[in-house]
Design an enzyme around this catalytic site. Structure first.
Site, PDB file in Angstrom:
ATOM      1  N   GLU A   1       0.856  -1.111   0.155  1.00  0.00           N
ATOM      2  CA  GLU A   1       0.005   0.016   0.051  1.00  0.00           C
ATOM      3  C   GLU A   1       0.793   1.387   0.010  1.00  0.00           C
ATOM      4  O   GLU A   1       1.797   1.341   0.604  1.00  0.00           O
ATOM      5  CB  GLU A   1      -0.938   0.018   1.322  1.00  0.00           C
ATOM      6  CG  GLU A   1      -1.927  -1.053   1.173  1.00  0.00           C
ATOM      7  CD  GLU A   1      -2.799  -1.387   2.523  1.00  0.00           C
ATOM      8  OE1 GLU A   1      -3.726  -2.048   2.524  1.00  0.00           O
ATOM      9  OE2 GLU A   1      -2.455  -0.971   3.444  1.00  0.00           O
TER      10      GLU A   1
ATOM     11  N   CYS B   1      -1.201   5.635  10.056  1.00  0.00           N
ATOM     12  CA  CYS B   1      -0.202   4.929  10.368  1.00  0.00           C
ATOM     13  C   CYS B   1      -0.243   3.751  11.218  1.00  0.00           C
ATOM     14  O   CYS B   1      -1.129   3.775  12.146  1.00  0.00           O
ATOM     15  CB  CYS B   1       0.747   5.855  11.563  1.00  0.00           C
ATOM     16  SG  CYS B   1       1.514   7.366  10.802  1.00  0.00           S
TER      17      CYS B   1
HETATM   18  N1  SAH Z   1       9.244   1.343  10.306  1.00  0.00           N
HETATM   19  C1  SAH Z   1       9.374   2.587  10.335  1.00  0.00           C
HETATM   20  C2  SAH Z   1       8.393   3.267   9.623  1.00  0.00           C
HETATM   21  C3  SAH Z   1       6.994   2.763   9.322  1.00  0.00           C
HETATM   22  S1  SAH Z   1       5.975   2.880  10.574  1.00  0.00           S
HETATM   23  C4  SAH Z   1       9.120   3.039  11.821  1.00  0.00           C
HETATM   24  O1  SAH Z   1       8.765   2.010  12.595  1.00  0.00           O
HETATM   25  O2  SAH Z   1       9.137   4.198  12.027  1.00  0.00           O
HETATM   26  C5  SAH Z   1       5.409   4.629  10.417  1.00  0.00           C
HETATM   27  C6  SAH Z   1       5.186   5.158  11.748  1.00  0.00           C
HETATM   28  O3  SAH Z   1       3.774   4.690  12.376  1.00  0.00           O
HETATM   29  C7  SAH Z   1       6.195   4.867  13.216  1.00  0.00           C
HETATM   30  O4  SAH Z   1       6.293   6.087  13.911  1.00  0.00           O
HETATM   31  C8  SAH Z   1       5.233   3.659  13.837  1.00  0.00           C
HETATM   32  O5  SAH Z   1       5.709   3.671  15.109  1.00  0.00           O
HETATM   33  C9  SAH Z   1       3.803   4.360  13.675  1.00  0.00           C
HETATM   34  N2  SAH Z   1       2.691   3.190  14.025  1.00  0.00           N
HETATM   35  C10 SAH Z   1       2.799   2.095  13.729  1.00  0.00           C
HETATM   36  N3  SAH Z   1       1.774   1.466  14.123  1.00  0.00           N
HETATM   37  C11 SAH Z   1       0.810   2.247  14.675  1.00  0.00           C
HETATM   38  C12 SAH Z   1      -0.243   2.559  15.153  1.00  0.00           C
HETATM   39  N4  SAH Z   1      -0.987   1.355  15.428  1.00  0.00           N
HETATM   40  N5  SAH Z   1      -0.813   3.630  15.574  1.00  0.00           N
HETATM   41  C13 SAH Z   1      -0.121   4.832  15.357  1.00  0.00           C
HETATM   42  N6  SAH Z   1       1.097   4.850  14.795  1.00  0.00           N
HETATM   43  C14 SAH Z   1       1.679   3.571  14.438  1.00  0.00           C
END
Ligand code: SAH
Ligand code: SF4
Length: 353
Positions: free
Chosen positions: A93, A345
Site C-alpha cells: 500500500e 499510521c
Molecule cells: N518502520 C518505520 C516506518 C513505518 S511505521 C518506523 O517504525 O518508524 C511509521 C510510523 O507509524 C512509526 O512511527 C510507527 O511507530 C507508527 N505506527 C505504527 N503502528 C501504529 C499504530 N497502530 N498507531 C499509530 N502509529 C503507529
C-alpha cells in the site's frame, strides 16, 4: 505470522542491461529521466529516446514497476490509499494525504510487511514478505503524480514524502537511497521535504554517519518509550541498552552532519496505560534533554484489530504534551487521517483491503 521472504524480480536497470548490453551507461539515466516526465504515459511518448529504443522498451519493459489494484478515498476526501501490485504479484500500500499547506504528502512503503514485529503495528503482524526494489519505491511517487495529473479538481502540488508506510526503511537502505536520488534528481522535491522514519536500527544509523551517499533528508526515530523495559515490550527489536546508545548516536549525528541536527525528531505513539502517563512524559522529557533531538511528534494510537491496545484519551494526550512543552521541548501531534480506510499510521496491512 509469516516471515517467509521472497526473492525480488529484476530491477529496471538490470533488465535494461540485459536487453541492451551495448548501450552506454548514460542511456539508462535518460530512460529513468523519461519516467518522470509528468505528461508521458508510456515508452511511445519518450521522444528523448530513439524510435528503435522506444519500440524495444514498449515490447519488453513495463512503464511502471507497480500496477494499481484498488483505490480508496476517505470520507473527508483528504486521504487516498492505493493497493499496488508488483511484477511478481505481491501487494502493498501507499497513501496520499493532504497537508497543512493544502498540498499533498505521499506516505511510501519500503518493504512488503516488516520483520520488526512492533506489537501495535498491523504491518509488523504480517512478517516480512520482501523488501521493495528501488523502482517499486520510486514508482509510488510516480503513481500519485499521475493520479493528481488526472484529477484536476484536487490541489496539484505534491510537496512531501514520508517513509511511514509499510516496512522498515533502514532494513532496505540501498533501495531507499536509490529512490530518493531519483526523486530529487527528476522532480522538484528537495531532500528536506523527505522524512525517513525508522524504528531505530542502530547498526544502520551508525553506518549513515560514515555514508557519503546518504542524502540530507529528515530522520524520525520511532521511540515510543524512554524506558528500556517498556520499549522492549512494545518494540521487540529493541537491543540491550538501546536508549543510551541512541542518545550517544544522536550527538555524533549532530556533530557529523552539522545543521541537519534540526531534522532529527522522535515519534512517540501514545498507547493507553502503556506509555502515556505523566510519569512517562517526565521520563521522556529527561531522556530528550540527554539527546541532540529537540522535537517530539506524538501519535495517538490507531486501533489495529486484535492487538489489545487502545489509544490514549484526549485529556491524557494533552497532559502528556503539556509536560514536554513545559520542559522546552517542541511537540507536535500527528493528525489522524484516513483511519476510515485503514490508511492511518500502523494500519497498513494488505490482508485488510
Ligand atoms: N518502520 C518505520 C516506518 C513505518 S511505521 C518506523 O517504525 O518508524 C511509521 C510510523 O507509524 C512509526 O512511527 C510507527 O511507530 C507508527 N505506527 C505504527 N503502528 C501504529 C499504530 N497502530 N498507531 C499509530 N502509529 C503507529
Ligand atoms: Fe515495522 Fe515500523 Fe511497523 Fe515496527 S512500526 S513493525 S518497524 S513498520
Amino acid at each position: 505470522m509469516s516471515s517467509q521472504s521472497f526473492p525480488p524480480p529484476l530491477s529496471r536497470e538490470e533488465c535494461f542491461r540485459e536487453l541492451f548490453p551495448r548501450e552506454p551507461a548514460f542511456r539508462f539515466r535518460q530512460v529513468e529521466a523519461a519516467l518522470f516526465q509528468p505528461k508521458w504515459k508510456g515508452w511511445a511518448d519518450a521522444t528523448t529516446l530513439s524510435k528503435a529504443l522506444r519500440d524495444r522498451l514498449s515490447a519488453s519493459m513495463p512503464w511502471t514497476a507497480v500496477t494499481p489494484v484498488a483505490l480508496l478515498k476517505s470520507a473527508k476526501g483528504d486521504t487516498f490509499k492505493a493497493l499496488l501490485k508488483t511484477a511478481d504479484g505481491l501487494k502493498f500500500e501507499t497513501v496520499l494525504m493532504s497537508n497543512a499547506r493544502d498540498q499533498w504528502t505521499v506516505c511510501v512503503s519500503s518493504q512488503i510487511g516488516c520483520a520488526m514485529g512492533c506489537r501495535f503495528c498491523a504491518t509488523g503482524a504480517m512478517g516480512l514478505k520482501r523488501s521493495l526494489l528501488a523502482d517499486e519505491i520510486m514508482d509510488q511517487l510516480r503513481y500519485w503524480r499521475t493520479f493528481l495529473e488526472e484529477h484536476g479538481d484536487l490541489p496539484s502540488r505534491l510537496s512531501n514524502v514520508v517513509f511511514m508506510g509499510m516496512g522498515e526503511p533502514l532494513n532496505n537502505v540501498e533501495n531507499v537511497k536509490r529512490a530518493i536520488a531519483a526523486w530529487t534528481k527528476h522532480t522538484d522535491l528537495g531532500p528536506v521535504h523527505i522524512t525517513v522514519s525508522t524504528v531505530g536500527v542502530l547498526v544502520q544509523l551508525e553506518a549513515l554517519l560514515a555514508d557519503k551517499t546518504w542524502p540530507p533528508v529528515r530522520i524520525a526515530i520511532s521511540l515510543h518509550s524512554a524506558d528500556q523495559a517498556v520499549r522492549e515490550q512494545i518494540v521487540p527489536s529493541t537491543v540491550p541498552d538501546f536508549l543510551t546508545k541512541l542518545a550517544d548516536w544522536s550527538h555524533r549525528y549532530a556533530d557529523a552532519l552539522g545543521n541537519r541536527r534540526h531534522y532529527l525528531t522522535f515519534e512517540y505513539t501514545l498507547i493507553s496505560g502503556v506509555n502515556d502517563s505523566l510519569q512517562h512524559a517526565k521520563e521522556l522529557a529527561r531522556y530528550v534533554s540527554k539527546t541532540a533531538v529537540k522535537k517530539v511528534n506524538v501519535i495517538p494510537l490507531n486501533a489495529v484489530t486484535g492487538k489489545g491496545f487502545s489509544r490514549s484519551d484526549e485529556k491524557s494526550v494533552e497532559a502528556f504534551k503539556a509536560v514536554l512543552l513545559k520542559q522546552g521541548i517542541d511537540v507536535t501531534e500527528r493528525r489522524t487521517m484516513g483511519d476510515d480506510i485503514a490508511a492511518a499510521c500502523g494500519q497498513l496491512a494488505t490482508e485488510k483491503v
